[in-house]
Write a protein that holds these residues in place. Structure first.
Motif, mmCIF file in Angstrom:
data_model
loop_
_atom_site.group_PDB
_atom_site.id
_atom_site.type_symbol
_atom_site.label_atom_id
_atom_site.label_comp_id
_atom_site.label_asym_id
_atom_site.label_seq_id
_atom_site.Cartn_x
_atom_site.Cartn_y
_atom_site.Cartn_z
ATOM 1 N N THR A 104 7.312 82.228 27.557
ATOM 2 C CA THR A 104 6.258 83.189 27.876
ATOM 3 C C THR A 104 6.773 84.621 27.726
ATOM 4 N N ASP B 1 4.067 79.714 19.656
ATOM 5 C CA ASP B 1 4.675 79.266 20.913
ATOM 6 C C ASP B 1 5.341 77.911 20.614
ATOM 7 N N LYS C 86 13.651 72.893 28.001
ATOM 8 C CA LYS C 86 12.826 71.691 27.871
ATOM 9 C C LYS C 86 13.561 70.646 27.008
HETATM 10 C C1 LIG Z 1 3.174 75.253 25.083
HETATM 11 C C2 LIG Z 1 3.843 75.900 26.259
HETATM 12 N N1 LIG Z 1 3.969 77.225 26.289
HETATM 13 C C3 LIG Z 1 4.577 77.862 27.298
HETATM 14 C C4 LIG Z 1 5.089 77.159 28.354
HETATM 15 C C5 LIG Z 1 5.775 77.911 29.436
HETATM 16 O O1 LIG Z 1 7.137 77.866 29.179
HETATM 17 P P1 LIG Z 1 8.154 78.922 29.812
HETATM 18 O O2 LIG Z 1 8.250 78.612 31.249
HETATM 19 O O3 LIG Z 1 9.419 78.714 29.032
HETATM 20 O O4 LIG Z 1 7.574 80.269 29.572
HETATM 21 C C6 LIG Z 1 5.003 75.774 28.383
HETATM 22 C C7 LIG Z 1 5.544 75.009 29.520
HETATM 23 O O5 LIG Z 1 5.174 73.931 29.815
HETATM 24 C C8 LIG Z 1 4.356 75.119 27.301
HETATM 25 O O6 LIG Z 1 4.233 73.804 27.271
#
Ligand SMILES: Cc1ncc(COP(=O)(O)O)c(C=O)c1O
Length: 390
Positions: A85, A187, A211
Protein backbone atom coordinates in the motif's frame (compact mmCIF):
# COMPACT_ATOMS: atom_id res chain seq x y z
CA UNK A 1 14.13 -31.28 -4.08
CA UNK A 2 12.48 -32.66 -0.98
CA UNK A 3 9.50 -30.52 0.05
CA UNK A 4 9.38 -32.09 3.54
CA UNK A 5 12.97 -31.01 4.09
CA UNK A 6 12.15 -27.47 2.92
CA UNK A 7 9.11 -27.27 5.22
CA UNK A 8 11.21 -28.22 8.25
CA UNK A 9 12.64 -24.69 8.17
CA UNK A 10 9.24 -23.14 8.96
CA UNK A 11 8.00 -23.34 12.58
CA UNK A 12 4.48 -22.40 11.45
CA UNK A 13 4.30 -25.37 9.09
CA UNK A 14 5.07 -28.03 11.70
CA UNK A 15 1.79 -28.67 13.46
CA UNK A 16 -0.89 -27.09 11.33
CA UNK A 17 -2.14 -26.77 7.78
CA UNK A 18 -1.13 -23.22 7.00
CA UNK A 19 -2.98 -21.91 3.94
CA UNK A 20 -2.73 -18.17 4.58
CA UNK A 21 0.29 -17.20 2.50
CA UNK A 22 -1.80 -14.54 0.75
CA UNK A 23 -2.40 -12.91 4.16
CA UNK A 24 1.05 -13.39 5.65
CA UNK A 25 3.68 -15.96 4.81
CA UNK A 26 5.37 -17.84 7.66
CA UNK A 27 8.97 -16.87 8.49
CA UNK A 28 11.57 -19.61 8.10
CA UNK A 29 14.06 -20.21 10.94
CA UNK A 30 17.06 -18.92 8.92
CA UNK A 31 15.23 -15.58 8.53
CA UNK A 32 14.32 -15.39 12.23
CA UNK A 33 17.90 -16.24 13.18
CA UNK A 34 19.36 -13.68 10.77
CA UNK A 35 17.07 -10.90 12.03
CA UNK A 36 17.82 -11.67 15.71
CA UNK A 37 21.55 -11.87 14.99
CA UNK A 38 21.42 -8.50 13.20
CA UNK A 39 19.65 -6.85 16.15
CA UNK A 40 22.15 -8.35 18.60
CA UNK A 41 25.15 -7.35 16.52
CA UNK A 42 23.87 -3.78 16.26
CA UNK A 43 23.60 -3.56 20.04
CA UNK A 44 27.09 -5.01 20.52
CA UNK A 45 28.55 -2.45 18.11
CA UNK A 46 26.28 0.36 19.34
CA UNK A 47 23.29 1.00 17.07
CA UNK A 48 24.54 4.41 15.93
CA UNK A 49 28.21 3.58 15.49
CA UNK A 50 30.28 3.81 12.33
CA UNK A 51 30.39 0.01 12.10
CA UNK A 52 26.65 -0.32 12.49
CA UNK A 53 25.92 2.44 9.99
CA UNK A 54 28.28 0.89 7.44
CA UNK A 55 26.51 -2.40 7.97
CA UNK A 56 23.14 -0.70 7.42
CA UNK A 57 24.35 0.82 4.16
CA UNK A 58 25.60 -2.54 2.96
CA UNK A 59 22.39 -4.34 3.90
CA UNK A 60 20.27 -1.68 2.25
CA UNK A 61 22.24 -2.20 -0.94
CA UNK A 62 21.88 -5.99 -0.74
CA UNK A 63 18.16 -5.86 0.02
CA UNK A 64 17.56 -3.53 -2.91
CA UNK A 65 19.59 -5.80 -5.20
CA UNK A 66 17.73 -8.89 -3.94
CA UNK A 67 14.32 -7.34 -4.56
CA UNK A 68 15.43 -6.07 -7.97
CA UNK A 69 16.28 -9.66 -8.90
CA UNK A 70 12.84 -10.92 -7.88
CA UNK A 71 11.22 -8.28 -10.10
CA UNK A 72 13.76 -8.71 -12.89
CA UNK A 73 14.63 -5.01 -12.94
CA UNK A 74 17.69 -2.86 -12.22
CA UNK A 75 18.46 -2.06 -8.58
CA UNK A 76 18.39 1.66 -9.46
CA UNK A 77 14.67 1.32 -10.27
CA UNK A 78 13.83 0.02 -6.78
CA UNK A 79 12.33 2.04 -3.94
CA UNK A 80 12.24 0.20 -0.62
CA UNK A 81 8.90 0.59 1.17
CA UNK A 82 7.16 -0.86 4.20
CA UNK A 83 4.24 -2.41 2.33
CA UNK A 84 2.39 -2.79 -0.94
CA UNK A 85 0.00 0.00 0.00
CA UNK A 86 2.84 2.40 0.76
CA UNK A 87 4.17 1.78 -2.74
CA UNK A 88 0.74 2.71 -4.15
CA UNK A 89 0.57 5.87 -2.07
CA UNK A 90 4.04 7.03 -3.20
CA UNK A 91 2.87 6.81 -6.81
CA UNK A 92 -0.67 8.07 -6.34
CA UNK A 93 0.24 11.09 -4.22
CA UNK A 94 3.36 11.79 -6.26
CA UNK A 95 1.69 12.00 -9.67
CA UNK A 96 1.14 15.60 -10.89
CA UNK A 97 -2.64 15.42 -11.24
CA UNK A 98 -4.81 18.02 -12.93
CA UNK A 99 -8.39 18.63 -11.82
CA UNK A 100 -10.72 16.53 -13.96
CA UNK A 101 -8.22 13.66 -14.47
CA UNK A 102 -9.75 10.20 -14.22
CA UNK A 103 -8.38 7.02 -12.61
CA UNK A 104 -9.67 3.59 -13.56
CA UNK A 105 -9.52 0.69 -11.09
CA UNK A 106 -10.71 -2.89 -11.27
CA UNK A 107 -13.71 -3.86 -9.15
CA UNK A 108 -11.43 -6.02 -6.99
CA UNK A 109 -8.79 -3.66 -5.64
CA UNK A 110 -7.68 -3.79 -2.03
CA UNK A 111 -9.55 -1.41 0.32
CA UNK A 112 -6.38 0.51 1.23
CA UNK A 113 -5.76 1.38 -2.40
CA UNK A 114 -9.39 2.28 -3.07
CA UNK A 115 -9.40 4.55 -0.01
CA UNK A 116 -6.25 6.31 -1.22
CA UNK A 117 -7.77 6.91 -4.65
CA UNK A 118 -11.02 8.22 -3.13
CA UNK A 119 -9.08 10.60 -0.89
CA UNK A 120 -6.91 11.76 -3.76
CA UNK A 121 -9.96 12.40 -5.94
CA UNK A 122 -11.55 14.48 -3.22
CA UNK A 123 -8.38 16.50 -2.60
CA UNK A 124 -7.53 17.24 -6.26
CA UNK A 125 -10.92 17.23 -7.98
CA UNK A 126 -10.32 13.96 -9.84
CA UNK A 127 -12.83 11.33 -10.85
CA UNK A 128 -12.46 7.57 -10.61
CA UNK A 129 -14.46 4.50 -11.52
CA UNK A 130 -14.13 0.72 -11.55
CA UNK A 131 -14.48 -1.90 -14.25
CA UNK A 132 -15.48 -5.56 -13.84
CA UNK A 133 -12.28 -7.61 -14.00
CA UNK A 134 -12.71 -9.82 -10.91
CA UNK A 135 -14.12 -12.70 -12.91
CA UNK A 136 -12.63 -12.17 -16.35
CA UNK A 137 -15.60 -13.67 -18.20
CA UNK A 138 -14.91 -11.39 -21.15
CA UNK A 139 -11.63 -10.41 -22.72
CA UNK A 140 -9.81 -8.04 -20.34
CA UNK A 141 -8.91 -5.59 -23.08
CA UNK A 142 -12.53 -5.40 -24.29
CA UNK A 143 -13.61 -4.53 -20.76
CA UNK A 144 -10.90 -1.90 -20.45
CA UNK A 145 -11.81 -0.40 -23.84
CA UNK A 146 -15.37 0.06 -22.63
CA UNK A 147 -14.29 1.59 -19.32
CA UNK A 148 -11.57 4.09 -20.19
CA UNK A 149 -12.53 7.73 -20.66
CA UNK A 150 -10.79 10.52 -22.60
CA UNK A 151 -9.57 11.90 -19.23
CA UNK A 152 -8.25 8.57 -17.91
CA UNK A 153 -4.65 9.13 -16.83
CA UNK A 154 -3.92 6.07 -14.74
CA UNK A 155 -5.04 2.46 -14.49
CA UNK A 156 -4.69 0.94 -11.00
CA UNK A 157 -4.94 -2.84 -11.08
CA UNK A 158 -3.88 -5.87 -9.08
CA UNK A 159 -1.75 -8.36 -10.96
CA UNK A 160 -3.66 -11.11 -9.13
CA UNK A 161 -7.10 -10.27 -7.74
CA UNK A 162 -6.95 -10.93 -4.02
CA UNK A 163 -10.44 -12.42 -3.67
CA UNK A 164 -10.99 -14.45 -6.86
CA UNK A 165 -7.39 -15.31 -7.77
CA UNK A 166 -7.87 -14.10 -11.34
CA UNK A 167 -4.54 -13.21 -12.98
CA UNK A 168 -4.61 -10.15 -15.24
CA UNK A 169 -2.58 -10.20 -18.50
CA UNK A 170 0.08 -7.59 -17.76
CA UNK A 171 1.72 -7.51 -21.18
CA UNK A 172 -1.56 -6.87 -23.02
CA UNK A 173 -2.68 -4.29 -20.49
CA UNK A 174 0.70 -2.56 -20.72
CA UNK A 175 0.38 -2.32 -24.51
CA UNK A 176 -3.21 -1.07 -24.18
CA UNK A 177 -2.07 1.71 -21.81
CA UNK A 178 0.94 2.67 -23.92
CA UNK A 179 -1.30 3.19 -26.98
CA UNK A 180 -3.47 5.61 -25.00
CA UNK A 181 -0.78 7.30 -22.88
CA UNK A 182 -2.37 5.95 -19.70
CA UNK A 183 -0.02 5.15 -16.81
CA UNK A 184 -0.19 1.68 -15.32
CA UNK A 185 0.14 1.10 -11.56
CA UNK A 186 0.14 -2.59 -10.61
CA UNK A 187 -0.49 -3.94 -7.11
CA UNK A 188 1.59 -7.10 -6.95
CA UNK A 189 0.80 -8.08 -3.34
CA UNK A 190 -0.51 -11.47 -4.48
CA UNK A 191 2.03 -12.12 -7.23
CA UNK A 192 5.53 -11.42 -5.88
CA UNK A 193 6.89 -14.81 -4.82
CA UNK A 194 4.17 -16.68 -6.70
CA UNK A 195 5.25 -16.47 -10.31
CA UNK A 196 8.25 -15.33 -12.34
CA UNK A 197 7.63 -11.64 -13.00
CA UNK A 198 8.09 -9.57 -16.12
CA UNK A 199 7.17 -5.94 -15.57
CA UNK A 200 7.90 -4.81 -19.13
CA UNK A 201 5.22 -2.28 -20.10
CA UNK A 202 4.33 -1.55 -16.46
CA UNK A 203 5.06 1.95 -15.17
CA UNK A 204 4.80 1.20 -11.43
CA UNK A 205 4.77 -2.19 -9.69
CA UNK A 206 4.40 -2.43 -5.93
CA UNK A 207 4.52 -5.49 -3.67
CA UNK A 208 5.55 -6.77 -0.26
CA UNK A 209 7.98 -9.34 1.08
CA UNK A 210 5.74 -10.59 3.89
CA UNK A 211 3.29 -12.68 1.92
CA UNK A 212 4.40 -15.26 -0.66
CA UNK A 213 8.13 -14.57 -0.20
CA UNK A 214 7.79 -15.49 3.49
CA UNK A 215 9.81 -12.46 4.56
CA UNK A 216 9.25 -10.29 7.64
CA UNK A 217 6.32 -7.89 7.82
CA UNK A 218 7.38 -4.28 7.26
CA UNK A 219 9.47 -4.54 4.10
CA UNK A 220 8.02 -3.94 0.66
CA UNK A 221 9.15 -2.82 -2.75
CA UNK A 222 8.16 -0.34 -5.45
CA UNK A 223 9.43 -0.46 -9.01
CA UNK A 224 9.25 2.88 -10.80
CA UNK A 225 9.99 2.95 -14.51
CA UNK A 226 13.10 5.19 -14.88
CA UNK A 227 11.13 7.47 -17.20
CA UNK A 228 8.88 8.51 -14.29
CA UNK A 229 11.36 8.48 -11.44
CA UNK A 230 11.84 12.25 -11.49
CA UNK A 231 8.44 13.10 -12.90
CA UNK A 232 6.88 11.64 -9.77
CA UNK A 233 6.98 14.42 -7.18
CA UNK A 234 8.65 13.49 -3.89
CA UNK A 235 5.57 13.75 -1.68
CA UNK A 236 6.03 10.97 0.85
CA UNK A 237 9.63 12.03 1.18
CA UNK A 238 12.38 12.55 3.71
CA UNK A 239 16.10 12.46 4.39
CA UNK A 240 16.59 8.98 2.93
CA UNK A 241 15.70 10.30 -0.51
CA UNK A 242 18.39 12.98 -0.37
CA UNK A 243 21.79 12.72 -1.97
CA UNK A 244 23.38 14.50 0.96
CA UNK A 245 22.33 16.43 4.01
CA UNK A 246 21.81 20.05 3.11
CA UNK A 247 19.61 22.86 4.27
CA UNK A 248 19.69 24.43 0.82
CA UNK A 249 17.61 23.22 -2.12
CA UNK A 250 17.23 19.44 -1.60
CA UNK A 251 19.21 17.26 -3.96
CA UNK A 252 17.18 14.12 -4.47
CA UNK A 253 18.92 10.79 -5.08
CA UNK A 254 19.26 9.98 -8.75
CA UNK A 255 17.86 6.45 -8.27
CA UNK A 256 14.74 4.91 -6.75
CA UNK A 257 15.93 5.80 -3.28
CA UNK A 258 14.69 9.36 -3.87
CA UNK A 259 11.20 8.15 -2.92
CA UNK A 260 12.24 6.53 0.37
CA UNK A 261 11.47 8.35 3.56
CA UNK A 262 13.40 7.86 6.82
CA UNK A 263 14.67 5.49 9.52
CA UNK A 264 13.33 1.97 9.31
CA UNK A 265 14.01 -1.51 10.72
CA UNK A 266 17.07 -2.22 8.55
CA UNK A 267 17.38 -5.65 10.19
CA UNK A 268 14.34 -6.88 8.26
CA UNK A 269 16.34 -6.90 5.04
CA UNK A 270 18.59 -9.74 6.19
CA UNK A 271 15.46 -11.74 7.02
CA UNK A 272 14.03 -11.26 3.55
CA UNK A 273 17.35 -12.17 1.98
CA UNK A 274 17.47 -15.36 4.07
CA UNK A 275 13.91 -16.30 3.03
CA UNK A 276 14.74 -15.78 -0.61
CA UNK A 277 17.93 -17.82 -0.38
CA UNK A 278 15.90 -20.64 1.11
CA UNK A 279 13.28 -20.53 -1.69
CA UNK A 280 16.03 -20.48 -4.27
CA UNK A 281 17.41 -23.72 -2.83
CA UNK A 282 14.19 -25.39 -4.06
CA UNK A 283 14.12 -25.26 -7.87
CA UNK A 284 13.71 -22.25 -10.11
CA UNK A 285 10.96 -19.60 -9.88
CA UNK A 286 9.25 -21.36 -12.80
CA UNK A 287 9.40 -24.75 -11.04
CA UNK A 288 8.01 -23.30 -7.81
CA UNK A 289 5.18 -21.63 -9.75
CA UNK A 290 4.54 -24.91 -11.60
CA UNK A 291 4.19 -26.88 -8.36
CA UNK A 292 1.96 -24.23 -6.79
CA UNK A 293 -0.46 -24.04 -9.74
CA UNK A 294 -0.62 -27.82 -9.99
CA UNK A 295 -1.58 -28.07 -6.31
CA UNK A 296 -4.08 -25.20 -6.65
CA UNK A 297 -5.67 -26.93 -9.66
CA UNK A 298 -5.92 -30.20 -7.68
CA UNK A 299 -7.68 -28.40 -4.85
CA UNK A 300 -9.99 -26.55 -7.27
CA UNK A 301 -10.96 -29.89 -8.85
CA UNK A 302 -11.58 -31.60 -5.51
CA UNK A 303 -13.66 -28.68 -4.26
CA UNK A 304 -15.82 -29.07 -7.37
CA UNK A 305 -16.90 -32.47 -6.06
CA UNK A 306 -18.22 -31.15 -2.74
CA UNK A 307 -22.00 -30.56 -2.83
CA UNK A 308 -23.25 -27.02 -2.12
CA UNK A 309 -19.80 -25.56 -2.51
CA UNK A 310 -19.23 -22.87 -5.13
CA UNK A 311 -15.78 -22.05 -6.45
CA UNK A 312 -15.32 -18.40 -7.36
CA UNK A 313 -13.33 -19.04 -10.51
CA UNK A 314 -14.82 -21.06 -13.37
CA UNK A 315 -11.36 -22.41 -14.22
CA UNK A 316 -8.37 -23.71 -12.20
CA UNK A 317 -6.62 -20.69 -10.69
CA UNK A 318 -3.44 -19.65 -12.50
CA UNK A 319 -2.02 -18.71 -9.09
CA UNK A 320 -2.13 -19.93 -5.48
CA UNK A 321 -5.48 -18.44 -4.43
CA UNK A 322 -8.42 -20.85 -4.34
CA UNK A 323 -11.63 -19.14 -3.20
CA UNK A 324 -15.04 -20.62 -2.56
CA UNK A 325 -18.38 -20.25 -0.77
CA UNK A 326 -20.06 -23.06 1.09
CA UNK A 327 -23.80 -23.20 1.76
CA UNK A 328 -24.86 -22.76 5.40
CA UNK A 329 -21.60 -21.16 6.49
CA UNK A 330 -20.51 -17.54 6.36
CA UNK A 331 -16.88 -17.23 5.23
CA UNK A 332 -15.93 -16.02 8.74
CA UNK A 333 -17.58 -18.97 10.45
CA UNK A 334 -16.07 -21.41 8.03
CA UNK A 335 -12.58 -19.99 8.60
CA UNK A 336 -13.13 -20.26 12.37
CA UNK A 337 -14.36 -23.86 12.16
CA UNK A 338 -11.38 -24.82 10.02
CA UNK A 339 -8.96 -23.10 12.38
CA UNK A 340 -10.38 -25.19 15.23
CA UNK A 341 -9.17 -28.17 13.21
CA UNK A 342 -5.71 -26.69 12.64
CA UNK A 343 -6.43 -25.57 9.08
CA UNK A 344 -5.74 -21.87 8.51
CA UNK A 345 -7.58 -20.15 5.68
CA UNK A 346 -9.12 -16.69 5.61
CA UNK A 347 -12.46 -15.09 4.96
CA UNK A 348 -12.30 -12.34 2.33
CA UNK A 349 -15.21 -9.96 2.68
CA UNK A 350 -14.66 -8.50 -0.80
CA UNK A 351 -15.64 -11.78 -2.44
CA UNK A 352 -17.85 -12.98 0.42
CA UNK A 353 -15.67 -16.04 0.22
CA UNK A 354 -13.24 -18.29 2.04
CA UNK A 355 -9.76 -18.27 0.53
CA UNK A 356 -7.09 -20.96 0.70
CA UNK A 357 -3.60 -19.83 -0.32
CA UNK A 358 -1.62 -22.64 -1.90
CA UNK A 359 2.16 -22.27 -1.89
CA UNK A 360 4.83 -24.47 -3.42
CA UNK A 361 5.47 -25.43 0.24
CA UNK A 362 1.93 -26.84 0.52
CA UNK A 363 1.55 -30.63 0.38
CA UNK A 364 -1.04 -32.92 -1.18
CA UNK A 365 -1.89 -34.19 2.33
CA UNK A 366 -2.81 -30.67 3.40
CA UNK A 367 -5.22 -30.38 0.48
CA UNK A 368 -6.77 -33.71 1.49
CA UNK A 369 -7.19 -32.48 5.07
CA UNK A 370 -8.94 -29.31 3.90
CA UNK A 371 -11.28 -31.16 1.54
CA UNK A 372 -12.07 -33.78 4.19
CA UNK A 373 -12.82 -31.09 6.78
CA UNK A 374 -15.11 -29.25 4.36
CA UNK A 375 -16.96 -32.47 3.57
CA UNK A 376 -17.46 -33.16 7.26
CA UNK A 377 -18.66 -29.63 7.94
CA UNK A 378 -21.02 -29.77 4.98
CA UNK A 379 -22.38 -33.10 6.04
CA UNK A 380 -22.89 -31.92 9.63
CA UNK A 381 -20.51 -34.62 10.86
CA UNK A 382 -17.87 -32.27 12.20
CA UNK A 383 -16.96 -33.53 15.67
CA UNK A 384 -16.06 -29.99 16.78
CA UNK A 385 -19.32 -28.23 15.97
CA UNK A 386 -22.27 -30.55 15.58
CA UNK A 387 -24.67 -29.18 13.00
CA UNK A 388 -23.99 -26.58 10.31
CA UNK A 389 -24.83 -22.94 10.96
CA UNK A 390 -27.98 -21.84 9.10
C1 LIG B 1 -4.03 -7.18 -3.54
C2 LIG B 1 -3.58 -6.62 -2.22
N1 LIG B 1 -3.14 -5.36 -2.16
C3 LIG B 1 -2.70 -4.81 -1.02
C4 LIG B 1 -2.70 -5.54 0.14
C5 LIG B 1 -2.17 -4.89 1.37
O1 LIG B 1 -0.85 -5.27 1.51
P1 LIG B 1 0.18 -4.44 2.41
O2 LIG B 1 -0.21 -4.66 3.82
O3 LIG B 1 1.52 -4.99 2.03
O4 LIG B 1 0.04 -3.01 2.01
C6 LIG B 1 -3.12 -6.86 0.14
C7 LIG B 1 -3.12 -7.64 1.39
O5 LIG B 1 -3.81 -8.58 1.57
C8 LIG B 1 -3.58 -7.42 -1.08
O6 LIG B 1 -4.01 -8.67 -1.14
Amino acid sequence: MDIAEQRRHFPALQDKTYLNFGGQGPLPTPAITAICAAYEQGQVWGPFSRRALDWVAEQEHLTRATLATTLNVAAADITLTQSTTQGCTIVLWGWPWQAGDHLLLSDGEHPGVVATVAQLAQRFGLTWSTCPLSYCTEDTITILEQAVQPQTRMLVLSHILWHTGEVLPLAEIGAFCAQRDIKLLIDGAQSLGVMPLDVTGVDFYTATGHKWLCGPAGLGVLYIHPQYREYLQPTHCGWRGLQGFTYQQPQWSPDGQRHEIATTAWELGVGLQASLTLHQSWGTATQRYGRLTQLAAELWTQLGEIPHLMRLLPHPPPCGLVSFRMANYSPETLAQKLEQRGILVRAVAAGNCTRASIHYLTTGEELTQLVQALRELQGGTDPHVGTPEK
